[in-house]
Motif scaffolding. Structure first.
Motif, short mmCIF file in Angstrom:
data_model
loop_
_atom_site.label_atom_id
_atom_site.label_comp_id
_atom_site.label_asym_id
_atom_site.label_seq_id
_atom_site.Cartn_x
_atom_site.Cartn_y
_atom_site.Cartn_z
N PHE A 59 41.27 11.61 -30.36
CA PHE A 59 39.87 10.86 -29.68
C PHE A 59 40.03 9.85 -29.28
CE2 PHE A 59 39.58 9.02 -34.00
CZ PHE A 59 39.57 7.58 -33.55
N ARG A 101 44.16 13.93 -35.82
CA ARG A 101 42.97 13.84 -35.04
C ARG A 101 42.93 13.48 -33.91
NH1 ARG A 101 38.58 11.41 -39.30
NH2 ARG A 101 38.42 12.97 -39.87
N ARG A 130 36.22 15.49 -30.75
CA ARG A 130 37.13 14.67 -31.45
C ARG A 130 38.07 15.89 -32.37
NH1 ARG A 130 36.53 10.81 -36.57
NH2 ARG A 130 35.51 8.91 -35.02
#
Length: 226
Positions: free
Chosen positions: A151, A149, A69
């Motif tokens: 991911f 974030r 991440r």
């Protein structure tokens, strides 16, 4: 295979964390200890979140380890800002989530969930790349800073329907055989050749004919066993 330590970007260069260390902050920690301090120009706990224009790069081309991440400071999307990024665009899904401080009911920020779509705006194909956008409440924010974030969502392996149905069929057959073998069914009448009365009569006849009692007992026992 040995897992490589997490990495982050500092001054445009990749910096690796010591072995065993991972940067996995909670939503509250990101908002309170990083984003809020960034907005009010306060010292950060650690310089592990770089400033980066996330919207100008494809998610798989962002700095850092794509298997981890990754976190970035950037300017928020805003109402007028287009969310086009590289060869696709980001699209929000669901409602914004309110982040509440632990131990109180005070809201400290908001989280928005977005998916990356490849293709032209409005006609793209959704990928497994996700983004969480964190921002302060409008009453707190003095600048339009946010935390991203980014991911890749892991795909869950699908069960093979053929294998499952085959296992169920085999199990049903086994249960049927066990159930059938456990049912003795109605008692079958004894055949005349195996009747104890006939053996007794045969033994009596042999005894009257001069045969020994031992011979009669042995024949009876042998027939009972077989």
């Amino acid at each position: 295979m040995e897992k490589q330590p997490s990495s982050y970007v500092r001054n445009g260069e990749m910096v690796k964390l010591p072995i065993g260390f991972r940067f996995h902050p909670t939503d509250e920690e990101l908002v309170v200890h990083y984003l809020k301090r960034k907005v009010f120009s306060c010292p950060l706990p650690a310089s592990v979140i770089p400033e980066f224009e996330v919207l100008q790069t494809n998610p798989w081309d962002l700095p850092g380890d794509s298997k981890e991440r990754r976190y970035f400071f950037g300017k928020g999307f805003g109402k007028k800002r287009r969310r086009v990024s590289g060869c696709g665009y980001w699209k929000a899904t669901g409602k914004d989530v309110q982040i509440v401080a632990s131990g109180s009911n005070r809201a400290v920020g908001m989280k928005r969930i977005l998916f990356f779509y490849e293709g032209k705006l409005g006609r793209g194909t959704r990928t497994q790349w996700m983004m969480h956008e964190y921002r302060l409440n409008s009453t707190q924010a003095t600048e339009d800073w946010v935390v991203y974030r980014v991911f890749q969502k892991r795909r869950r392996p699908k069960k093979q329907e053929g294998v499952v149905s085959s296992q169920l069929s085999q199990r049903s057959i086994i249960d049927l055989v066990v159930e059938d073998s456990s049912d003795p069914g109605p008692p079958q009448p004894d055949s005349p050749s195996s009747s104890p009365t006939e053996f007794s009569i045969m033994g009596l006849d042999q005894e009257q004919g001069g045969s020994s009692g031992h011979t009669c007992f042995s024949s009876y026992s042998y027939m009972r066993k077989h």
